[in-house]
Every structure is written in C-alpha cells, then in structure tokens.
Design a protein around this motif. Structure first.
Motif, PDB file in Angstrom:
ATOM      1  N   CYS A 129       0.841  -1.200   0.000  1.00 34.77           N
ATOM      2  CA  CYS A 129       0.000   0.000   0.000  1.00 34.77           C
ATOM      3  C   CYS A 129       0.876   1.250   0.000  1.00 34.77           C
ATOM      4  CB  CYS A 129      -0.929   0.002   1.210  1.00 34.77           C
ATOM      5  SG  CYS A 129      -2.235  -1.242   1.165  1.00 34.77           S
ATOM      6  N   ASP A 173      -5.214   5.757  -3.675  1.00 32.46           N
ATOM      7  CA  ASP A 173      -5.452   4.544  -4.467  1.00 32.46           C
ATOM      8  C   ASP A 173      -5.280   3.287  -3.610  1.00 32.46           C
ATOM      9  OD1 ASP A 173      -6.018   5.997  -6.736  1.00 32.46           O
ATOM     10  OD2 ASP A 173      -4.042   5.710  -7.658  1.00 32.46           O
ATOM     11  N   ARG A 176      -8.443   3.060  -1.330  1.00 32.38           N
ATOM     12  CA  ARG A 176      -9.693   2.781  -2.037  1.00 32.38           C
ATOM     13  C   ARG A 176      -9.688   1.451  -2.769  1.00 32.38           C
ATOM     14  NH1 ARG A 176      -9.716   8.801  -4.676  1.00 32.38           N
ATOM     15  NH2 ARG A 176     -10.599   9.958  -2.913  1.00 32.38           N
ATOM     16  N   HIS A 177      -8.528   1.059  -3.314  1.00 31.80           N
ATOM     17  CA  HIS A 177      -8.498  -0.112  -4.195  1.00 31.80           C
ATOM     18  C   HIS A 177      -7.876  -1.352  -3.572  1.00 31.80           C
ATOM     19  CE1 HIS A 177      -9.950   2.620  -7.156  1.00 31.80           C
ATOM     20  NE2 HIS A 177      -8.817   3.299  -7.242  1.00 31.80           N
ATOM     21  N   ARG A 178      -7.155  -1.188  -2.436  1.00 32.09           N
ATOM     22  CA  ARG A 178      -6.540  -2.356  -1.814  1.00 32.09           C
ATOM     23  C   ARG A 178      -7.054  -2.629  -0.404  1.00 32.09           C
ATOM     24  NH1 ARG A 178      -0.384  -3.152  -4.250  1.00 32.09           N
ATOM     25  NH2 ARG A 178      -1.202  -3.902  -6.251  1.00 32.09           N
ATOM     26  N   PHE A 180     -10.218  -0.943   1.186  1.00 31.22           N
ATOM     27  CA  PHE A 180     -11.673  -0.966   1.290  1.00 31.22           C
ATOM     28  C   PHE A 180     -12.304  -2.206   0.659  1.00 31.22           C
ATOM     29  CE2 PHE A 180     -12.224   3.926   1.862  1.00 31.22           C
ATOM     30  CZ  PHE A 180     -11.740   3.812   3.157  1.00 31.22           C
ATOM     31  N   PRO A 181     -11.779  -2.760  -0.444  1.00 30.99           N
ATOM     32  CA  PRO A 181     -12.379  -3.986  -0.986  1.00 30.99           C
ATOM     33  C   PRO A 181     -12.268  -5.205  -0.065  1.00 30.99           C
ATOM     34  CG  PRO A 181     -11.131  -2.859  -2.696  1.00 30.99           C
ATOM     35  CD  PRO A 181     -10.810  -2.181  -1.396  1.00 30.99           C
ATOM     36  N   LEU A 182     -11.450  -5.133   0.976  1.00 30.69           N
ATOM     37  CA  LEU A 182     -11.359  -6.250   1.920  1.00 30.69           C
ATOM     38  C   LEU A 182     -12.639  -6.413   2.727  1.00 30.69           C
ATOM     39  CD1 LEU A 182      -7.723  -5.670   3.247  1.00 30.69           C
ATOM     40  CD2 LEU A 182      -8.476  -7.345   1.537  1.00 30.69           C
ATOM     41  N   GLY A 183     -13.476  -5.357   2.782  1.00 31.06           N
ATOM     42  CA  GLY A 183     -14.771  -5.483   3.438  1.00 31.06           C
ATOM     43  C   GLY A 183     -14.993  -4.469   4.533  1.00 31.06           C
ATOM     44  N   ASP A 184     -16.215  -3.980   4.634  1.00 28.37           N
ATOM     45  CA  ASP A 184     -16.561  -2.970   5.633  1.00 28.37           C
ATOM     46  C   ASP A 184     -16.365  -3.452   7.063  1.00 28.37           C
ATOM     47  OD1 ASP A 184     -17.220  -1.224   3.626  1.00 28.37           O
ATOM     48  OD2 ASP A 184     -19.388  -1.246   4.004  1.00 28.37           O
ATOM     49  N   ARG A 202     -14.785   4.382   5.151  1.00 27.37           N
ATOM     50  CA  ARG A 202     -15.290   4.548   3.789  1.00 27.37           C
ATOM     51  C   ARG A 202     -16.477   5.500   3.766  1.00 27.37           C
ATOM     52  NH1 ARG A 202     -19.257   2.471   1.072  1.00 27.37           N
ATOM     53  NH2 ARG A 202     -19.754   0.944   2.684  1.00 27.37           N
TER      54      ARG A 202
END
Length: 210
Positions: A129, A173, A176-178, A180-184, A202
């Motif tokens: 990251c 980036d 947002r892209h590495r 947050f996609p892991l889950g709320d 988020r």
C-alpha cells in the motif's frame, strides 16, 4: 488471531503483538522503541515470539527492531524493498527527531504484495500500500477480519505524504483499491491512535471521499 496494542515512544506509535490462540506463537509488529516494555508484555501474556513484522521504514515504527531481534533471536520481515532508503537513513532520522541512536540495518526478508506470513497456525496476507512511503505494507488476517495498516489510514484521517517519496494519489489509491475492498467489517489497527473499521472510514472519513 488475538492481539494487544502497546503504544511506544513519545510518538505513541502502536506496537502490536499478534498471536495464534492455540500455539501462543506471536509476531511483534512495528516495535518503534521501548524494547524492555515490549519484552515484559510478551512475558506477561506468555507468548513465544517468532518474528518481527514491519509495515514501513520510519523510525517510530522500526526503532527497537534490531535490538529485539538480537535479544529474542528472531528474524525481521518487511516492509517492501522500496523502503530500503529509509533504513539507510535511520541515523539521520534519529538526529532529526531526537531519538536515541539507531544503527543502519536491513530486514532479514523484504516482503512483496501477496506474500503470506505464518504466525503459529494463523496466516497473514501482505498487501503493498504505497503512498505514505513507497514500500509501505499492510498485514491482513481474513478469518479474524483484522488488518494492521501502519500509517496508511487512521480513524478520521489518512497518512502524511509530505515525507521523502510520499505520494498522495498513491495513498488514496491504496486505501480505495486495496484496503476498502477487503470489506466494511474489517477492523484495523493504525500506526497511531484508536482502531476503526474500513466501513466506518469509507462512509465518514473526509480524506477518502470521491
């Protein structure tokens, strides 16, 4: 996976002990200073340290690493090799921030995006990251929905990018892209300050909107 946070140094940097509940084998994440206190907590919790993990090369995250590694006879792993220049500048960082001298050292193993680290029976995923530093990494434990994010993200804020080779766009980036996609539901331990979740940041963190 279980954990306990121990803020160290005048920077109140969150050194974290992560351990496998069954084996009591542990990783020491970002031991920035005060090695005696870190060793005392390991003893109090009856943990067996097996490695030191570093998110990035800033002094307040790595300052006690070499001393602890020698005392405990364990390896240092991480961050990504793009932070090598920071390890070469450790004496200068000490002078700049008024820390006791720390000699130049290198980790026993640099880590890459997608690597996996064993801690007892548990496994951590390495996520590169960049942004706060070019070689910053995050440790993610999917089963526990837990992440150790260093200085990438904080409750209500984000990492600074005005240090050498920081990059604000890269930092956003990475978040947002590495992350947050892991889950709320993923809880995260930041490098400083209180924990939060990716979902909360988020939705409400003013620095990552848009």
């Amino acid at each position: 996976m279980e954990f306990q946070i121990l803020p160290v140094t005048g920077f109140q940097q969150n050194c974290t002990l992560l351990w496998c509940a069954r084996t009591r084998r542990a990783a020491i994440v970002d031991p920035g200073g005060e090695p005696d206190r870190i060793e005392a907590l390991l003893s109090q919790l009856e943990l067996e340290p097996e490695r030191i993990l570093l998110t990035h090369g800033h002094l307040d995250h790595v300052g006690a690493s070499a001393e602890l590694a020698q005392r405990l006879a364990i390896p240092i792993e991480g961050p990504h090799p793009d932070d090598a220049f920071l390890f070469q500048s450790l004496p200068e960082q000490c002078r700049m921030f008024g820390f006791p001298p720390v000699a130049v050292f290198e980790p026993d193993r640099w880590l890459q995006h997608g690597d996996r680290i064993a801690v007892g029976d548990e496994s951590l995923e390495v996520i590169h990251c960049p942004g706060h530093t070019p070689g910053h990494i995050v440790f993610h434990q999917a089963e526990s929905q837990l992440a150790q994010v260093g200085d990438v993200l904080f409750r209500g804020s984000i990492g600074r990018t005005d240090f050498p080779r920081g990059n604000h766009r890269q930092l956003l980036d990475s978040i947002r892209h590495r992350l947050f996609p892991l889950g709320d539901a993923v809880r995260f331990i930041p490098g400083h300050g209180p924990m939060s979740t990716f979902g909360k940041e988020r939705r409400s963190n003013p620095f990552v909107g848009g």
